[in-house]
Design a protein around this motif. Structure first.
Motif, PDB file in Angstrom:
ATOM      1  N   GLY A  83       0.822  -1.208   0.000  1.00 29.09           N
ATOM      2  CA  GLY A  83       0.000   0.000   0.000  1.00 29.09           C
ATOM      3  C   GLY A  83       0.855   1.256   0.000  1.00 29.09           C
ATOM      4  O   GLY A  83       2.064   1.189   0.082  1.00 29.09           O
ATOM      5  N   TRP A  84       0.228   2.352  -0.084  1.00 25.23           N
ATOM      6  CA  TRP A  84       0.948   3.625  -0.177  1.00 25.23           C
ATOM      7  C   TRP A  84       0.218   4.698   0.615  1.00 25.23           C
ATOM      8  O   TRP A  84       0.779   5.330   1.496  1.00 25.23           O
ATOM      9  CB  TRP A  84       1.076   4.022  -1.657  1.00 25.23           C
ATOM     10  N   PHE A  85      -1.075   4.884   0.328  1.00 23.74           N
ATOM     11  CA  PHE A  85      -1.843   5.914   1.018  1.00 23.74           C
ATOM     12  C   PHE A  85      -2.285   5.419   2.401  1.00 23.74           C
ATOM     13  O   PHE A  85      -2.602   4.247   2.563  1.00 23.74           O
ATOM     14  CB  PHE A  85      -3.053   6.325   0.184  1.00 23.74           C
ATOM     15  N   THR A  86      -2.283   6.317   3.368  1.00 24.06           N
ATOM     16  CA  THR A  86      -2.625   5.931   4.745  1.00 24.06           C
ATOM     17  C   THR A  86      -3.892   6.611   5.235  1.00 24.06           C
ATOM     18  O   THR A  86      -4.342   6.352   6.330  1.00 24.06           O
ATOM     19  CB  THR A  86      -1.484   6.310   5.702  1.00 24.06           C
ATOM     20  N   TRP A  87      -4.429   7.504   4.428  1.00 19.34           N
ATOM     21  CA  TRP A  87      -5.613   8.250   4.833  1.00 19.34           C
ATOM     22  C   TRP A  87      -6.531   8.426   3.632  1.00 19.34           C
ATOM     23  O   TRP A  87      -6.060   8.596   2.507  1.00 19.34           O
ATOM     24  CB  TRP A  87      -5.184   9.628   5.365  1.00 19.34           C
ATOM     25  N   SER A  88      -7.829   8.340   3.868  1.00 21.40           N
ATOM     26  CA  SER A  88      -8.759   8.714   2.800  1.00 21.40           C
ATOM     27  C   SER A  88      -9.939   9.434   3.419  1.00 21.40           C
ATOM     28  O   SER A  88     -10.199   9.341   4.618  1.00 21.40           O
ATOM     29  CB  SER A  88      -9.221   7.485   2.024  1.00 21.40           C
ATOM     30  N   ASN A  89     -10.676  10.181   2.608  1.00 16.34           N
ATOM     31  CA  ASN A  89     -11.797  10.961   3.145  1.00 16.34           C
ATOM     32  C   ASN A  89     -13.096  10.162   3.163  1.00 16.34           C
ATOM     33  O   ASN A  89     -14.150  10.699   3.458  1.00 16.34           O
ATOM     34  CB  ASN A  89     -11.972  12.262   2.350  1.00 16.34           C
ATOM     35  N   ASN A  90     -13.012   8.860   2.848  1.00 15.52           N
ATOM     36  CA  ASN A  90     -14.179   7.955   2.897  1.00 15.52           C
ATOM     37  C   ASN A  90     -15.324   8.395   1.996  1.00 15.52           C
ATOM     38  O   ASN A  90     -16.487   8.180   2.332  1.00 15.52           O
ATOM     39  CB  ASN A  90     -14.705   7.822   4.340  1.00 15.52           C
ATOM     40  N   ARG A  91     -15.012   9.049   0.902  1.00 16.93           N
ATOM     41  CA  ARG A  91     -16.092   9.435  -0.015  1.00 16.93           C
ATOM     42  C   ARG A  91     -16.063   8.542  -1.245  1.00 16.93           C
ATOM     43  O   ARG A  91     -15.092   7.855  -1.505  1.00 16.93           O
ATOM     44  CB  ARG A  91     -15.961  10.911  -0.398  1.00 16.93           C
ATOM     45  N   GLU A  92     -17.156   8.608  -2.009  1.00 18.11           N
ATOM     46  CA  GLU A  92     -17.321   7.696  -3.143  1.00 18.11           C
ATOM     47  C   GLU A  92     -16.819   8.320  -4.448  1.00 18.11           C
ATOM     48  O   GLU A  92     -16.803   9.539  -4.593  1.00 18.11           O
ATOM     49  CB  GLU A  92     -18.804   7.337  -3.304  1.00 18.11           C
ATOM     50  N   GLY A  93     -16.459   7.456  -5.407  1.00 21.72           N
ATOM     51  CA  GLY A  93     -16.152   7.857  -6.780  1.00 21.72           C
ATOM     52  C   GLY A  93     -15.037   8.876  -6.888  1.00 21.72           C
ATOM     53  O   GLY A  93     -14.032   8.777  -6.221  1.00 21.72           O
ATOM     54  N   ASN A  94     -15.272   9.906  -7.756  1.00 19.73           N
ATOM     55  CA  ASN A  94     -14.200  10.871  -7.995  1.00 19.73           C
ATOM     56  C   ASN A  94     -14.056  11.897  -6.885  1.00 19.73           C
ATOM     57  O   ASN A  94     -13.208  12.776  -6.950  1.00 19.73           O
ATOM     58  CB  ASN A  94     -14.398  11.570  -9.365  1.00 19.73           C
ATOM     59  N   ARG A  95     -14.907  11.778  -5.846  1.00 19.94           N
ATOM     60  CA  ARG A  95     -14.769  12.680  -4.691  1.00 19.94           C
ATOM     61  C   ARG A  95     -13.826  12.093  -3.644  1.00 19.94           C
ATOM     62  O   ARG A  95     -13.543  12.712  -2.641  1.00 19.94           O
ATOM     63  CB  ARG A  95     -16.138  12.972  -4.060  1.00 19.94           C
ATOM     64  N   MET A  96     -13.396  10.849  -3.908  1.00 15.85           N
ATOM     65  CA  MET A  96     -12.489  10.218  -2.951  1.00 15.85           C
ATOM     66  C   MET A  96     -11.097  10.853  -3.038  1.00 15.85           C
ATOM     67  O   MET A  96     -10.570  11.060  -4.132  1.00 15.85           O
ATOM     68  CB  MET A  96     -12.381   8.712  -3.198  1.00 15.85           C
ATOM     69  N   VAL A  97     -10.538  11.166  -1.881  1.00 16.69           N
ATOM     70  CA  VAL A  97      -9.186  11.714  -1.812  1.00 16.69           C
ATOM     71  C   VAL A  97      -8.363  10.822  -0.906  1.00 16.69           C
ATOM     72  O   VAL A  97      -8.812  10.440   0.181  1.00 16.69           O
ATOM     73  CB  VAL A  97      -9.202  13.152  -1.229  1.00 16.69           C
ATOM     74  N   LYS A  98      -7.183  10.417  -1.390  1.00 10.56           N
ATOM     75  CA  LYS A  98      -6.291   9.586  -0.582  1.00 10.56           C
ATOM     76  C   LYS A  98      -4.966  10.314  -0.416  1.00 10.56           C
ATOM     77  O   LYS A  98      -4.472  10.932  -1.354  1.00 10.56           O
ATOM     78  CB  LYS A  98      -6.066   8.227  -1.257  1.00 10.56           C
ATOM     79  N   GLU A  99      -4.398  10.227   0.789  1.00 11.45           N
ATOM     80  CA  GLU A  99      -3.108  10.881   1.023  1.00 11.45           C
ATOM     81  C   GLU A  99      -2.228  10.006   1.899  1.00 11.45           C
ATOM     82  O   GLU A  99      -2.727   9.160   2.650  1.00 11.45           O
ATOM     83  CB  GLU A  99      -3.309  12.236   1.716  1.00 11.45           C
ATOM     84  N   ARG A 100      -0.946  10.237   1.802  1.00 16.58           N
ATOM     85  CA  ARG A 100       0.018   9.533   2.653  1.00 16.58           C
ATOM     86  C   ARG A 100       0.426  10.496   3.774  1.00 16.58           C
ATOM     87  O   ARG A 100       1.483  11.128   3.716  1.00 16.58           O
ATOM     88  CB  ARG A 100       1.232   9.113   1.824  1.00 16.58           C
ATOM     89  N   LEU A 101      -0.444  10.604   4.775  1.00 20.67           N
ATOM     90  CA  LEU A 101      -0.215  11.577   5.847  1.00 20.67           C
ATOM     91  C   LEU A 101       0.538  10.963   7.029  1.00 20.67           C
ATOM     92  O   LEU A 101       1.176  11.662   7.800  1.00 20.67           O
ATOM     93  CB  LEU A 101      -1.558  12.137   6.345  1.00 20.67           C
ATOM     94  N   ASP A 102       0.417   9.644   7.182  1.00 16.82           N
ATOM     95  CA  ASP A 102       1.039   8.958   8.319  1.00 16.82           C
ATOM     96  C   ASP A 102       2.261   8.194   7.820  1.00 16.82           C
ATOM     97  O   ASP A 102       2.193   7.545   6.775  1.00 16.82           O
ATOM     98  CB  ASP A 102       0.072   7.962   8.943  1.00 16.82           C
ATOM     99  N   ARG A 103       3.331   8.262   8.556  1.00 18.52           N
ATOM    100  CA  ARG A 103       4.532   7.542   8.110  1.00 18.52           C
ATOM    101  C   ARG A 103       5.511   7.356   9.259  1.00 18.52           C
ATOM    102  O   ARG A 103       5.424   8.038  10.285  1.00 18.52           O
ATOM    103  CB  ARG A 103       5.207   8.304   6.974  1.00 18.52           C
ATOM    104  N   PHE A 104       6.429   6.400   9.045  1.00 14.92           N
ATOM    105  CA  PHE A 104       7.568   6.236   9.940  1.00 14.92           C
ATOM    106  C   PHE A 104       8.751   6.959   9.321  1.00 14.92           C
ATOM    107  O   PHE A 104       9.003   6.820   8.118  1.00 14.92           O
ATOM    108  CB  PHE A 104       7.945   4.760  10.071  1.00 14.92           C
ATOM    109  N   VAL A 105       9.467   7.722  10.119  1.00 15.53           N
ATOM    110  CA  VAL A 105      10.762   8.247   9.675  1.00 15.53           C
ATOM    111  C   VAL A 105      11.790   7.840  10.722  1.00 15.53           C
ATOM    112  O   VAL A 105      11.487   7.805  11.923  1.00 15.53           O
ATOM    113  CB  VAL A 105      10.744   9.780   9.473  1.00 15.53           C
ATOM    114  N   ILE A 106      12.987   7.483  10.279  1.00 16.56           N
ATOM    115  CA  ILE A 106      13.993   6.935  11.195  1.00 16.56           C
ATOM    116  C   ILE A 106      15.353   7.557  10.949  1.00 16.56           C
ATOM    117  O   ILE A 106      15.641   8.050   9.860  1.00 16.56           O
ATOM    118  CB  ILE A 106      14.104   5.396  11.038  1.00 16.56           C
ATOM    119  N   SER A 107      16.199   7.511  11.992  1.00  8.70           N
ATOM    120  CA  SER A 107      17.558   8.031  11.860  1.00  8.70           C
ATOM    121  C   SER A 107      18.432   6.984  11.174  1.00  8.70           C
ATOM    122  O   SER A 107      18.086   5.801  11.111  1.00  8.70           O
ATOM    123  CB  SER A 107      18.126   8.392  13.233  1.00  8.70           C
ATOM    124  N   ASP A 108      19.590   7.421  10.658  1.00 10.10           N
ATOM    125  CA  ASP A 108      20.476   6.532   9.901  1.00 10.10           C
ATOM    126  C   ASP A 108      20.937   5.329  10.734  1.00 10.10           C
ATOM    127  O   ASP A 108      21.029   4.215  10.220  1.00 10.10           O
ATOM    128  CB  ASP A 108      21.703   7.300   9.412  1.00 10.10           C
TER     129      ASP A 108
END
Length: 218
Positions: A178-203
């Motif tokens: 997967g890639w997107f972690t959030w969606s606005n739960n709407r139908e069809g072309n009104r659906m918006v998905k974003e990758r708002l949640d993520r892990f970031v780590i030090s080297d």
DNA sequence: GCTCTCACATGGTGCGTGCT
DNA sequence: AGCACGCACCATGTGAGAGC
């Protein structure tokens, strides 16, 4: 060691608590980080009990906005270092004696509060001596590929987020599935998905845990 | 003309409360 | 426990204005 992070968008209703319990049964995490709990910290002790977790540290929501909780299973050694309405910072000791820093972060959408939140991360960075894992609902994306549908995010906002990660020497962990972690739960072309949640780590975490994998659950 | 940002209105969703 | 209602929050959509 498994860390489960869930942007639950409110954990006050019984259906969401049931869903959380289900996630715990299926994934058996050692540590859970919940953000957008939207309830008072006192309520979390009840949820911790229902989920049979040993430890719990919660930050109350600001009315109906935000709220975070860190819970951990029996036998996991977690020490809370500091916290704010934007983050919970902890040191986690693994069985082998090694330790790492885990910071749960909740980014703001409002620009002035957003800068406050970034400043908070900078302050945490100054106190980190070990490998650092930050799991955040950053409410920000790095480029256009991290948003599908709806209006494009502002270029300045994406650049700012990238600059902050560079400044803190944190690397984005790509998800295995997967890639997107959030969606606005709407139908069809009104659906918006974003990758708002993520892990970031030090080297150094990357070197110590070369088999580290991030999954999108659900 | 194009792109970006901002302000405002709107709609979806969840919590808290009261009632049954 | 389940339902309805009011309130609050947040992201989107739209239009206006600024800058290039």
């Amino acid at each position: 060691m498994k860390i489960l992070c869930w942007n639950c968008r409110g954990v006050g209703n019984p259906a969401t608590v049931r869903e959380l319990k289900q996630l715990l049964v299926v994934n058996v995490p050692d540590i859970i980080f919940l953000c957008e709990t939207k309830i008072h910290a006192n309520e979390l002790s009840r949820i911790r009990f229902m989920c049979r977790m040993e430890g719990c540290f919660a930050v109350s929501s600001d009315r109906k906005s935000g709220g975070m909780a860190l819970m951990w299973r029996e036998g996991v050694n977690v020490t809370i270092q500091n916290y704010s309405k934007y983050h919970i910072d902890s040191v986690v000791r693994r069985e082998e004696g090694e330790k790492f820093r885990f910071t749960g972060f909740y980014g703001q959408t409002e620009p002035s509060l957003r800068n406050e939140a970034w400043d908070m991360l900078r302050r945490v960075k100054n106190t980190v001596n070990e490998g650092w894992i930050v799991r955040g609902d950053f409410n920000a994306i790095l480029n256009d590929s991290e948003k599908d549908g709806g209006r494009r995010k502002s270029r300045a906002g994406m650049d700012e987020f990238g600059d902050i990660l560079d400044e803190l020497s944190l690397r984005d962990v790509k998800t295995f599935n997967g890639w997107f972690t959030w969606s606005n739960n709407r139908e069809g072309n009104r659906m918006v998905k974003e990758r708002l949640d993520r892990f970031v780590i030090s080297d150094d975490i990357m070197e110590k845990m070369p088999f580290l994998v991030s999954y999108v659950v659900r």
